[in-house]
Write a protein that holds these residues in place. Structure first.
Motif, short mmCIF file in Angstrom:
data_model
loop_
_atom_site.label_atom_id
_atom_site.label_comp_id
_atom_site.label_asym_id
_atom_site.label_seq_id
_atom_site.Cartn_x
_atom_site.Cartn_y
_atom_site.Cartn_z
N ARG A 38 0.84 -1.20 0.00
CA ARG A 38 0.00 0.00 0.00
C ARG A 38 0.88 1.25 0.00
O ARG A 38 0.62 2.21 -0.71
CB ARG A 38 -0.91 0.02 1.23
N ILE A 39 1.91 1.22 0.83
CA ILE A 39 2.78 2.40 0.97
C ILE A 39 3.57 2.65 -0.32
O ILE A 39 3.63 3.78 -0.80
CB ILE A 39 3.73 2.24 2.18
N VAL A 40 4.18 1.60 -0.89
CA VAL A 40 5.04 1.83 -2.06
C VAL A 40 4.25 2.10 -3.33
O VAL A 40 4.82 2.56 -4.31
CB VAL A 40 6.05 0.69 -2.29
N GLN A 41 2.94 1.84 -3.32
CA GLN A 41 2.12 2.20 -4.47
C GLN A 41 1.91 3.70 -4.55
O GLN A 41 1.56 4.23 -5.59
CB GLN A 41 0.75 1.51 -4.40
N ASP A 42 2.13 4.38 -3.44
CA ASP A 42 1.97 5.83 -3.38
C ASP A 42 3.37 6.44 -3.46
O ASP A 42 4.32 5.80 -3.88
CB ASP A 42 1.26 6.18 -2.07
N ASN A 43 3.50 7.66 -3.03
CA ASN A 43 4.82 8.30 -3.02
C ASN A 43 5.65 7.70 -1.89
O ASN A 43 5.17 7.58 -0.76
CB ASN A 43 4.67 9.81 -2.80
N LEU A 44 6.88 7.36 -2.19
CA LEU A 44 7.79 6.89 -1.15
C LEU A 44 8.08 8.05 -0.20
O LEU A 44 8.01 9.22 -0.59
CB LEU A 44 9.10 6.39 -1.76
N PRO A 45 8.40 7.74 1.04
CA PRO A 45 8.76 8.83 1.96
C PRO A 45 9.89 9.68 1.38
O PRO A 45 10.84 9.15 0.79
CB PRO A 45 9.23 8.07 3.22
N ASP A 46 9.77 10.97 1.53
CA ASP A 46 10.74 11.91 0.99
C ASP A 46 11.89 12.04 1.99
O ASP A 46 11.91 12.94 2.83
CB ASP A 46 10.09 13.27 0.75
N SER A 47 12.80 11.09 1.93
CA SER A 47 13.93 11.08 2.85
C SER A 47 15.07 10.30 2.20
O SER A 47 14.85 9.56 1.23
CB SER A 47 13.53 10.44 4.17
N PRO A 48 16.26 10.41 2.74
CA PRO A 48 17.38 9.63 2.20
C PRO A 48 17.23 8.13 2.45
O PRO A 48 17.92 7.33 1.82
CB PRO A 48 18.61 10.18 2.95
N THR A 49 16.34 7.74 3.37
CA THR A 49 16.17 6.32 3.73
C THR A 49 14.70 5.91 3.70
O THR A 49 14.11 5.56 4.73
CB THR A 49 16.75 6.06 5.14
N PRO A 50 14.07 5.94 2.51
CA PRO A 50 12.62 5.68 2.46
C PRO A 50 12.24 4.28 2.94
O PRO A 50 11.21 4.11 3.60
CB PRO A 50 12.27 5.87 0.98
N PHE A 51 13.05 3.27 2.66
CA PHE A 51 12.69 1.90 3.06
C PHE A 51 12.85 1.72 4.56
O PHE A 51 12.08 1.00 5.19
CB PHE A 51 13.48 0.87 2.26
#
Length: 182
Positions: A38-51
């Motif tokens: 669900r999360i990766v279908q949207d915008n990934l977190p805007d950070s150097p470490t999204p995962f």
């Protein structure tokens, strides 16, 4: 060499088998795995470490998130991760779907290969034609103006020798979203 009809039928059968296998496997995803998707279908977190951010929000390890996504990529369920450019905001205000008629004696796959190499083309689809609509290959071209789109079409026409096509310019974008699976 296999006849095209046989190859298409085999490709269709492979796609159905792959879809059925995927449906069986995805029905067994855990709640955490579905939430990752669900999360990766949207915008990934805007950070150097999204995962790592995704992992933290779900109280799992970053390795778990990455391993799960790599497994899906290895199985062909995820094709790629990529940025989505809002083309209008980037100055590409014009787009046109071009419906091309590829004559039966031409190799549609070879012609499609020429088209997909163009950076201005974002989509290329092969479809069945019918007597009232002879077009069987469709491309979406993005440019800064109608004249630029028409120039690209003329270049493609010159390279491929195709004569029959229709330009379907977009009037207004009504919806543009990615498919949501979970």
């Amino acid at each position: 060499m296999k006849p095209k009809a046989q190859t298409c039928k085999q490709d269709h059968t492979k796609a159905i088998l792959k879809r059925d296998r995927m449906n069986e496997e995805t029905s067994q995803f855990s709640a955490v795995q579905k939430e990752i998707l669900r999360i990766v279908q949207d915008n990934l977190p805007d950070s150097p470490t999204p995962f790592a951010d995704i992992a933290s929000s779900l109280e799992v390890s970053e390795g778990f998130v990455i391993d799960f996504l790599l497994e899906l990529k290895d199985k062909g369920y995820i094709r790629r991760f990529g940025a989505t450019l809002r083309h209008q905001e980037a100055g590409y205000d014009c787009n046109v779907m071009v419906a091309w008629e590829i004559p039966p004696d031409e190799d549609i796959d070879s012609i499609a290969e020429i088209m997909v190499k163009r950076s201005e083309i974002s989509h290329c689809y092969k479809r069945k034609s019918n007597p009232d609509w002879p077009f069987n290959l469709y491309t979406m071209i993005h440019a800064q103006s109608e004249q630029d789109c028409e120039k690209i079409v003329k270049e493609i026409q010159s390279i491929t020798g195709l004569q029959n096509y229709e330009l379907l310019f977009s009037d207004r974008e009504l919806k543009k979203t990615s498919m949501r699976y979970f």
